[in-house]
Design an enzyme around this catalytic site. Structure first.
Site, mmCIF file in Angstrom:
data_model
loop_
_atom_site.group_PDB
_atom_site.id
_atom_site.type_symbol
_atom_site.label_atom_id
_atom_site.label_comp_id
_atom_site.label_asym_id
_atom_site.label_seq_id
_atom_site.Cartn_x
_atom_site.Cartn_y
_atom_site.Cartn_z
ATOM 1 N N GLU A 52 -61.411 28.215 -3.480
ATOM 2 C CA GLU A 52 -60.063 28.212 -2.906
ATOM 3 C C GLU A 52 -59.209 27.408 -3.861
ATOM 4 O O GLU A 52 -59.325 26.189 -3.935
ATOM 5 C CB GLU A 52 -60.082 27.603 -1.498
ATOM 6 C CG GLU A 52 -58.810 27.849 -0.708
ATOM 7 C CD GLU A 52 -57.785 26.750 -0.872
ATOM 8 O OE1 GLU A 52 -56.850 26.950 -1.682
ATOM 9 O OE2 GLU A 52 -57.900 25.714 -0.214
ATOM 10 N N CYS A 67 -51.805 23.659 -0.836
ATOM 11 C CA CYS A 67 -51.981 24.908 -1.575
ATOM 12 C C CYS A 67 -51.277 26.062 -0.885
ATOM 13 O O CYS A 67 -50.866 27.027 -1.538
ATOM 14 C CB CYS A 67 -53.467 25.207 -1.752
ATOM 15 S SG CYS A 67 -54.405 25.180 -0.215
#
Length: 453
Positions: A227, A261
């Site tokens: 990720e 993010c």
């Protein structure tokens, strides 16, 4: 030595000795031994342990929240909410793991044919500092319930959080070696990945770190889940609820001091409503109260490190040098305390469009119409999350499918949620965390076929 430094006032909190080679070997042996016993427990026994973890998190949430705020600067309110989210994920997986991991029978000519899901062993988790508990727990909770054991290599500036997470699993009675923190620097990661006792790796972090880890894991033929970064688009079309869109856009971009993010980093706005939307965004930004993260009145804390503040300042200046306009006055910064910024007239080829911006910097991008908005959203190397604001939900369904991202949230805050998969495409990574899909990332999907006599 790793040193934790309070980003708000730059005071040294604590220094931590790195694990020696002998300590690392001892922990690897413990993980290997623990896996045999932990995986032999029934699924119900493992879920009972994780229910205890959820209860313990709720009981100790203030202590853990204060530790997070001190080490990386998020507001105490944000930190408490993070611990509560971890506790809720424990309950979710404890409630649903039995159904997620149940044998799946397949009708064939055999006497019986079915799929069973079995754990793989020790999984190395390389985790970042921005959500120091949630990033770890969203791997650990499903991973441990599935029967794996965890080895955590956390970011150096949150070493206190790393040890606290190990402590909470021990406090809840999990056997020794089921979850351990490793205080190691980056060069040790390759050694760990090459060790036969480490079966897989999950990483949340930068593209550069992900590329390096994935290449090592690939050479070792070991599963990896990545990720990585994001440059999420928040698209606002002409029929959007502008008040709500502006409120959520600023919350998404500025929460955790912009260090997320999946923050909405690029506000792509249809020209006909750009002026009205911009006014509302500025109004929301002006309501932000930056300051001491321990103060209840503070709504945005500092950035986590000086180098991170340097980076967001550089990206803003580089974007301004190419013709963007700063709408929030002069850039204001004191150490890690960076005031929220809003840039207008941002276009492809500028740093704030092309790069991931990890800080309190929002940008406005003009779109001629919905097709242009989708084109601009997809004009990125990243593909983690996105948001779409419009009233026509039939059209929203069609447009959401055209956005190149792991998630699209329509008229809502883009976020991770234990009930749905989370992850990205393109340079935002591969594999998924959370939900049923996440718990099955680190299992052996085994086919069992029993032939008729």
């Amino acid at each position: 030595m790793f040193t934790s430094i309070n980003p708000y006032n730059q005071r040294k909190l604590k220094a931590y000795r790195l694990d020696t080679g002998n300590t690392i070997e001892r922990k690897l042996k413990q993980a290997d031994r623990a896996f045999a016993d932990w995986s032999a427990l029934s699924l119900r026994e493992r879920t009972d342990y994780l229910r205890k973890v959820g209860g313990y998190l709720n009981t100790e949430k203030q202590r853990y929240a204060e530790l997070m705020s001190a080490e990386m600067g998020k507001t105490l309110r944000e930190a408490v909410a993070e611990v509560e989210k971890c506790a809720a994920a424990c309950t979710f997986y404890a409630d649903h793991a039995e159904a997620f991991l149940a044998d799946e029978f397949i009708k064939t000519e055999a006497q019986a044919s079915f799929i069973t899901y079995q754990p793989v062993g020790a999984v190395l988790a390389i985790m970042p500092w921005n959500y120091p508990f949630w990033q770890v727990m969203r791997f650990a909770i499903p991973g441990l319930i599935a029967g794996n054991v965890g080895l955590l290599k956390h970011a150096p500036n949150v070493s206190g959080c790393s040890l606290a997470i190990e402590e909470l699993f021990r406090a809840c009675g999990l056997p020794e070696g089921v979850f351990q923190s490793l205080l190691v620097d980056v060069p040790v990661v390759e050694t760990l990945l090459k060790d036969r006792r480490v079966k897989a790796v999950t990483l949340t972090g930068s593209g550069r770190a992900g590329s390096s880890v994935a290449s090592i894991a690939g050479r070792e033929i070991k599963k990896s889940v990545l990720e990585l970064g994001g440059s999420d688009a928040l698209i606002v079309l002409a029929d959007a609820d502008l008040d709500k869109a502006a409120e959520v856009a600023v919350k998404s971009r500025m929460q955790n001091a912009g260090q997320s993010c999946i923050a909405a980093k690029r506000f792509i706005v249809e020209k006909s409503v750009k002026k009205q939307f911009t006014e509302r965004v500025l109004d929301q930004i002006n309501q932000i109260k930056q300051g001491d993260p321990m103060n209840d009145a503070t709504t945005m804390g500092p950035m986590a490190r000086l180098d991170l503040a340097d980076s967001i300042e550089r990206q803003c200046r580089d974007t301004l040098a190419k013709g963007a306009k700063l709408l929030t006055g002069d850039m204001k910064r004191s150490g890690c305390n960076v005031a929220p910024m809003l840039l207008d007239k941002v276009k492809p080829g500028m740093a704030a469009f092309d790069e991931e911006t990890f800080g309190p910097l929002a940008v406005l991008i003009d779109a001629r119409d919905e097709a242009d908005a989708i084109r601009l959203a997809n004009q990125s190397d990243f593909g983690l999350g996105s948001a779409l604001w419009m009233q026509d939900l039939d059209k929203a369904d069609r447009l959401a499918r055209q956005i190149q991202a792991g998630s699209v949230f329509v008229n809502g805050l883009m976020r991770s949620d234990a009930r749905v998969p989370f992850g990205g495409i393109k340079t935002s990574g591969f594999g998924r965390e959370l939900s049923e899909i996440g718990i099955k990332e680190f299992v052996n999907v085994k086919t069992i076929w029993i032939e008729k006599n």
